[in-house]
Motif scaffolding. Structure first.
Motif, mmCIF file in Angstrom:
data_model
loop_
_atom_site.group_PDB
_atom_site.id
_atom_site.type_symbol
_atom_site.label_atom_id
_atom_site.label_comp_id
_atom_site.label_asym_id
_atom_site.label_seq_id
_atom_site.Cartn_x
_atom_site.Cartn_y
_atom_site.Cartn_z
ATOM 1 N N GLY A 32 24.203 7.477 11.175
ATOM 2 C CA GLY A 32 23.107 8.318 10.719
ATOM 3 C C GLY A 32 21.815 8.031 11.453
ATOM 4 N N ARG A 33 20.800 8.784 11.083
ATOM 5 C CA ARG A 33 19.462 8.605 11.648
ATOM 6 C C ARG A 33 18.547 8.204 10.501
ATOM 7 N NH1 ARG A 33 18.474 10.378 16.674
ATOM 8 N NH2 ARG A 33 16.376 11.068 16.227
ATOM 9 N N PHE A 34 17.616 7.317 10.794
ATOM 10 C CA PHE A 34 16.784 6.745 9.749
ATOM 11 C C PHE A 34 15.307 6.932 10.062
ATOM 12 C CE2 PHE A 34 20.826 4.618 9.938
ATOM 13 C CZ PHE A 34 21.253 4.745 8.634
ATOM 14 N N ARG A 35 14.514 7.182 9.020
ATOM 15 C CA ARG A 35 13.076 7.442 9.148
ATOM 16 C C ARG A 35 12.317 6.122 9.032
ATOM 17 N NH1 ARG A 35 12.449 10.940 5.141
ATOM 18 N NH2 ARG A 35 12.738 12.639 6.574
ATOM 19 N N TYR A 36 11.390 5.903 9.938
ATOM 20 C CA TYR A 36 10.534 4.712 9.916
ATOM 21 C C TYR A 36 9.093 5.159 9.737
ATOM 22 C CZ TYR A 36 14.576 2.114 11.378
ATOM 23 O OH TYR A 36 15.815 1.545 11.415
ATOM 24 N N ARG A 37 8.370 4.443 8.884
ATOM 25 C CA ARG A 37 6.983 4.762 8.565
ATOM 26 C C ARG A 37 6.094 3.597 8.951
ATOM 27 N NH1 ARG A 37 6.865 9.310 6.007
ATOM 28 N NH2 ARG A 37 4.743 9.044 5.248
ATOM 29 N N SER A 38 4.828 3.883 9.168
ATOM 30 C CA SER A 38 3.832 2.872 9.502
ATOM 31 C C SER A 38 2.780 2.850 8.396
ATOM 32 C CB SER A 38 3.181 3.204 10.838
ATOM 33 O OG SER A 38 2.182 2.277 11.146
ATOM 34 N N ALA B 258 0.854 -1.196 0.000
ATOM 35 C CA ALA B 258 0.000 0.000 0.000
ATOM 36 C C ALA B 258 0.888 1.243 0.000
ATOM 37 C CB ALA B 258 -0.904 0.002 1.229
ATOM 38 N N TYR B 259 0.405 2.309 -0.628
ATOM 39 C CA TYR B 259 1.186 3.540 -0.720
ATOM 40 C C TYR B 259 0.979 4.474 0.468
ATOM 41 C CZ TYR B 259 2.565 2.339 -5.437
ATOM 42 O OH TYR B 259 3.118 1.708 -6.522
ATOM 43 N N ALA B 260 -0.112 4.353 1.193
ATOM 44 C CA ALA B 260 -0.407 5.259 2.302
ATOM 45 C C ALA B 260 0.350 4.844 3.555
ATOM 46 C CB ALA B 260 -1.905 5.281 2.586
ATOM 47 N N SER B 261 1.107 5.797 4.121
ATOM 48 C CA SER B 261 1.841 5.536 5.356
ATOM 49 C C SER B 261 2.062 6.853 6.081
ATOM 50 C CB SER B 261 3.186 4.862 5.066
ATOM 51 O OG SER B 261 4.032 5.722 4.335
ATOM 52 N N SER B 262 2.437 6.754 7.340
ATOM 53 C CA SER B 262 2.733 7.948 8.125
ATOM 54 C C SER B 262 4.042 7.739 8.867
ATOM 55 C CB SER B 262 1.598 8.253 9.101
ATOM 56 O OG SER B 262 1.433 7.166 9.997
ATOM 57 N N GLU B 263 4.749 8.846 9.091
ATOM 58 C CA GLU B 263 6.019 8.750 9.796
ATOM 59 C C GLU B 263 5.779 8.381 11.250
ATOM 60 O OE1 GLU B 263 9.524 11.729 11.025
ATOM 61 O OE2 GLU B 263 9.156 11.579 8.864
ATOM 62 N N ARG B 264 6.505 7.382 11.743
ATOM 63 C CA ARG B 264 6.380 6.946 13.135
ATOM 64 C C ARG B 264 7.480 7.523 14.011
ATOM 65 N NH1 ARG B 264 3.300 2.345 14.582
ATOM 66 N NH2 ARG B 264 4.115 2.872 16.625
ATOM 67 N N PHE B 265 8.743 7.362 13.565
ATOM 68 C CA PHE B 265 9.864 7.872 14.359
ATOM 69 C C PHE B 265 11.121 7.916 13.494
ATOM 70 C CE2 PHE B 265 9.342 3.328 15.081
ATOM 71 C CZ PHE B 265 10.595 2.812 14.817
#
Length: 67
Positions: A41-47, A23-30
Motif C-alpha cells: 500500500g501507500r501511506f500518508r506522512y504529515r509534518s 500538537a494537532y496542527a499538521s500538513s501533508e508532506r508526501f
C-alpha cells in the motif's frame, strides 16, 4: 521480519496529532510505499507545524506491523 502480503487486511489507527509534541496542527508532506517492512500500500506522512516531526497518519495498528 515477515515479508509478503498480510493474511488479512491491515487495520489503521488515525492519530490526528503529532507523535512527539502532541500538537494537532499538521500538513501533508508526501505519500509513498513502505520501504522498511514491505507492507503493501501507500501511506500518508504529515509534518507537525509546531515541531516539524514527520509521522505517518493514519498508522498501521500495532498488532498488524510486521515483525
Amino acid at each position: 521480519m515477515t515479508v509478503g502480503p498480510p493474511a488479512e487486511p491491515l487495520r489503521f489507527v488515525p492519530l490526528g496529532r503529532c507523535v512527539l509534541c502532541e500538537a494537532y496542527a499538521s500538513s501533508e508532506r508526501f505519500v509513498r510505499e513502505d520501504l522498511w517492512f514491505g507492507v503493501p500500500g501507500r501511506f500518508r506522512y504529515r509534518s507537525c507545524t509546531a515541531c516539524g516531526t514527520v509521522f505517518q497518519d493514519p498508522q498501521v495498528a500495532g498488532p498488524d506491523v510486521p515483525h
